[in-house]
Scaffold this active site. Structure first.
Site, PDB file in Angstrom:
ATOM      1  N   ASN B 403      51.147  25.518  41.427  1.00 29.97           N
ATOM      2  CA  ASN B 403      51.850  24.773  42.470  1.00 29.97           C
ATOM      3  C   ASN B 403      52.764  23.718  41.871  1.00 29.97           C
ATOM      4  O   ASN B 403      53.971  23.899  41.779  1.00 29.97           O
ATOM      5  CB  ASN B 403      50.815  24.147  43.420  1.00 29.97           C
ATOM      6  CG  ASN B 403      51.463  23.576  44.674  1.00 29.97           C
ATOM      7  OD1 ASN B 403      52.655  23.305  44.692  1.00 29.97           O
ATOM      8  ND2 ASN B 403      50.692  23.397  45.725  1.00 29.97           N
ATOM      9  N   ASP B 404      52.170  22.619  41.412  1.00 27.08           N
ATOM     10  CA  ASP B 404      52.986  21.504  40.934  1.00 27.08           C
ATOM     11  C   ASP B 404      53.896  21.884  39.766  1.00 27.08           C
ATOM     12  O   ASP B 404      54.984  21.346  39.621  1.00 27.08           O
ATOM     13  CB  ASP B 404      52.082  20.342  40.509  1.00 27.08           C
ATOM     14  CG  ASP B 404      51.303  19.788  41.698  1.00 27.08           C
ATOM     15  OD1 ASP B 404      51.818  19.852  42.818  1.00 27.08           O
ATOM     16  OD2 ASP B 404      50.182  19.316  41.483  1.00 27.08           O
ATOM     17  N   VAL B 405      53.456  22.859  38.948  1.00 27.63           N
ATOM     18  CA  VAL B 405      54.233  23.186  37.751  1.00 27.63           C
ATOM     19  C   VAL B 405      55.479  24.009  38.072  1.00 27.63           C
ATOM     20  O   VAL B 405      56.289  24.287  37.195  1.00 27.63           O
ATOM     21  CB  VAL B 405      53.384  23.950  36.706  1.00 27.63           C
ATOM     22  CG1 VAL B 405      52.258  23.080  36.201  1.00 27.63           C
ATOM     23  CG2 VAL B 405      52.867  25.252  37.250  1.00 27.63           C
TER      24      VAL B 405
END
Lengths: 116, 485
Positions: B403-405
């Site tokens: 997700n965040d990456v």
């Protein structure tokens, strides 16, 4: 050991650690953290020395836990690191089922790699 | 002559062990030799432990009456601790590796702190210099023990929420300063000649209590995304503590091994923090806060769900696919199915590569290990800087449980807490599929603009279940020979 010799040892050891890790590719970061975690398990030797020289109940109790924890650090660190590293293989060896390759300690030395 | 032999054997073996540790770590620097590296280090460890039993020939006169009991305790502790940890390390699932490393690391810190405690309670160190080093090692070791245990509890899901209290940093600073003050008083009192450390057990307990409390306070507020950095910090801490206690015990093997790990851990921490574009001090002292509300408004577009089967078939007819695995894949244990799917695509002539973000998962390189476990050859796995330029020319980016990456906000939204973090440019691929359990946010708690992008479709479901559907769908097309290339 005199203070300054100790400082030399610390300095050179620290530098060695810095240089060795500096060349490690990101793919090996987790096994490496685990591997260095295993290496400081040598603390168990210090624990053994201290416990053998324990003179009171309190010291024996603390020493018992020090050796217990240190042994856990060393044994667990080795088991985990070994499992991780045994899994690394190249395309050459990957054609074989993963499970059989995993049993060999060094995938790089498996016959499939030599065929090339 | 006979009395001089045991010390000589110990020192000589320790020298060999220290060499094997360095040599082993060096071999771990390459995937080809890594596996033998740990074996070399293991031999060194085994030799050092076995030869340490020769210490029985040179114990303190005060401890001589207890020697038999002490030796028995050593053996029981070795078998119990080593056996349990060995069994745990062999049995645990690959996905649980990060918390196991945290746990074993905490044990090492605890052992170092324990050695220091015995030195203090037994009044074995008296000089001001030795006492200071003992206390310093005790402090770092104890912080590493309690901090690692909290990290373990968090990764294992025992503690689920980062706990943040008002004025956290002030509380932490007060606890740390108080602990240092107690330590300073101990050194002052003993070195000044007024008392032996044994005469002040209350102060010693207070010192350890403060150090343990600090470790807990230090770990509690740190969120999941920063966990790898934290574990690495504690790894370096334990190394340092071991090195310092090695100095106190006049044991060069401990000094060298400890300091090598201390320095290596520090460098590793830096590399990790750099990959996240966060400074180490930011990770430790200012945490991902609750996401400000305005972030909800910056996202345009809508979430477009798609069936797993459709996505699978689309990829079967693509030229190139890049797969971005994340923690969700680890949780779903989907790595085997993923590689099965990849082999199907490869058989159909699709070029498949894996793109791994340095901090994907809960530990740097965790995804590499996971993929390796499934049998993915490591020359298919690419790191961020090597593959990021390729997304533009790629047909499909398949994001599984990450997700965040892959959040483009890190490139564009200056207000985002992850702004500046290097990300995988999955959004630049012609088509993006995101496999995800639900509409929840990533660990940083930020809405991901990628999911709302025009070229992105969502495949909802458990990663393993989704992959099974994809495999069935592609198999259903028949395993015909590559139709192109």
């Amino acid at each position: 050991m005199t203070g300054f010799v100790a400082l030399y040892v610390f300095m050179l050891a620290g530098f060695a650690g810095w240089v060795i890790i500096g060349r490690v590719p990101a793919i090996l970061h987790t096994p490496l953290m685990s591997g260095s975690n295993f290496v400081h398990g040598i603390v168990v030797v210090g624990g053994i020395f201290a416990l053998l020289n324990a003179g009171t109940r309190l010291e024996q109790g603390i020493g018992f836990f020090a050796v217990l924890l240190g042994a856990g650090n060393a044994a667990g660190g080795y088991a985990v690191t070994d499992r991780m590293l045994a899994m690394f293989q190249t395309s050459a060896t990957a054609s074989r089922p993963a499970k059989t390759v995993r049993k060999h300690a060094t995938p790089a030395k498996t016959p499939a790699a030599k065929k090339r | 002559m006979l009395t001089a032999l045991p010390p000589f054997l110990i020192i000589a073996t320790d020298l060999v062990a220290a060499f094997l540790f360095l040599f082993g770590l060096k071999r771990m620097a390459s995937p080809v030799t890594a596996s033998s590296g740990i074996s070399f280090a293991g031999v060194g460890m085994l030799a050092a432990v076995l030869v340490s039993f020769l210490y029985v020939f040179g114990v303190d006169p005060a401890a001589r009456p207890h020697l038999a009991v002490n030796a028995g305790l050593v053996i029981v502790a070795l078998l119990l601790g080593g056996g349990a940890a060995w069994w745990g390390g062999k049995k645990v699932a690959m996905t649980a590796m990060p918390q196991m490393v945290a746990l074993y690391n905490g044990m090492g810190g605890g052992a170092a702190a324990g050695i220091a405690a015995m030195e203090l309670f037994g009044s074995k160190t008296r000089g001001g210099k030795e006492l200071t080093v003992t206390l310093l090692g005790a402090l770092i070791g104890a912080v590493s023990l309690s901090g690692s245990l909290i990290a373990w509890a968090k990764l294992d899901g025992v503690i689920t929420k980062p706990l943040q209290i008002r004025g956290q940093q002030v509380v932490n600073a007060v606890v740390m300063l108080a602990t240092l003050a107690v330590g300073g008083y101990l050194v002052f009192a003993v070195h000044g000649g007024t008392a032996l450390p044994t005469a002040m057990p209350g102060w010693i307990w207070l010192f350890f209590g403060g150090a343990l409390l600090f470790g807990i306070l230090m770990s509690l507020p740190i969120g999941g995304a920063d966990m790898p950095v934290l574990i690495s910090v504690y790894n370096a801490f334990t190394g340092l503590a071991v090195g310092l206690e090695g100095f106190v015990l006049k044991n060069p093997a401990l000094m060298i091994a400890g300091m090598v790990v201390g320095a290596a851990g520090l460098l590793l921490t830096q590399l990790m923090a750099k990959a996240m574009n966060r400074s180490i001090s930011k990770v430790l002292f200012s945490h991902f806060g609750p996401a400000p509300a305005h972030k909800q408004g910056t996202v345009v577009g809508s979430l477009k769900p798609v069936e797993a089967t459709d996505a699978g078939i689309f990829m079967r007819y693509a030229h190139s696919v890049i797969i971005v695995p994340g923690y969700g894949l680890a949780v779903a244990q989907g790595q085997q199915k993923l590689y099965e799917f990849v082999k199907l695509l490869q058989a159909a002539g699709v070029g498949v590569k894996f793109a791994v973000h340095p901090v994907a998962g809960r530990m740097p390189g965790q995804m590499d290990v996971l993929l390796a476990e499934a049998g993915v050859p490591y020359d298919l796995i690419f790191q961020l800087e090597d593959i990021n330029a390729e997304f533009e020319h790629t047909d499909v980016a398949l994001v599984i449980g990450a997700n965040d990456v892959v959040n483009p906000a890190a490139r564009t939204d200056k207000a985002s807490p992850i702004f500046g973090m290097p990300i995988l440019d999955a959004d630049k691929a012609k088509k993006v599929y995101v496999v995800k359990r639900g509409e929840g946010k990533g660990y940083a708690g930020i809405v991901n603009a990628l999911f709302y992008a025009e070229n992105c479709q969502m495949v909802y479901g458990d990663a393993q279940a989704v992959l099974i559907k994809m495999i069935t769908a592609v198999r259903g097309l028949g395993a015909g020979p590559p139709s192109k290339k």
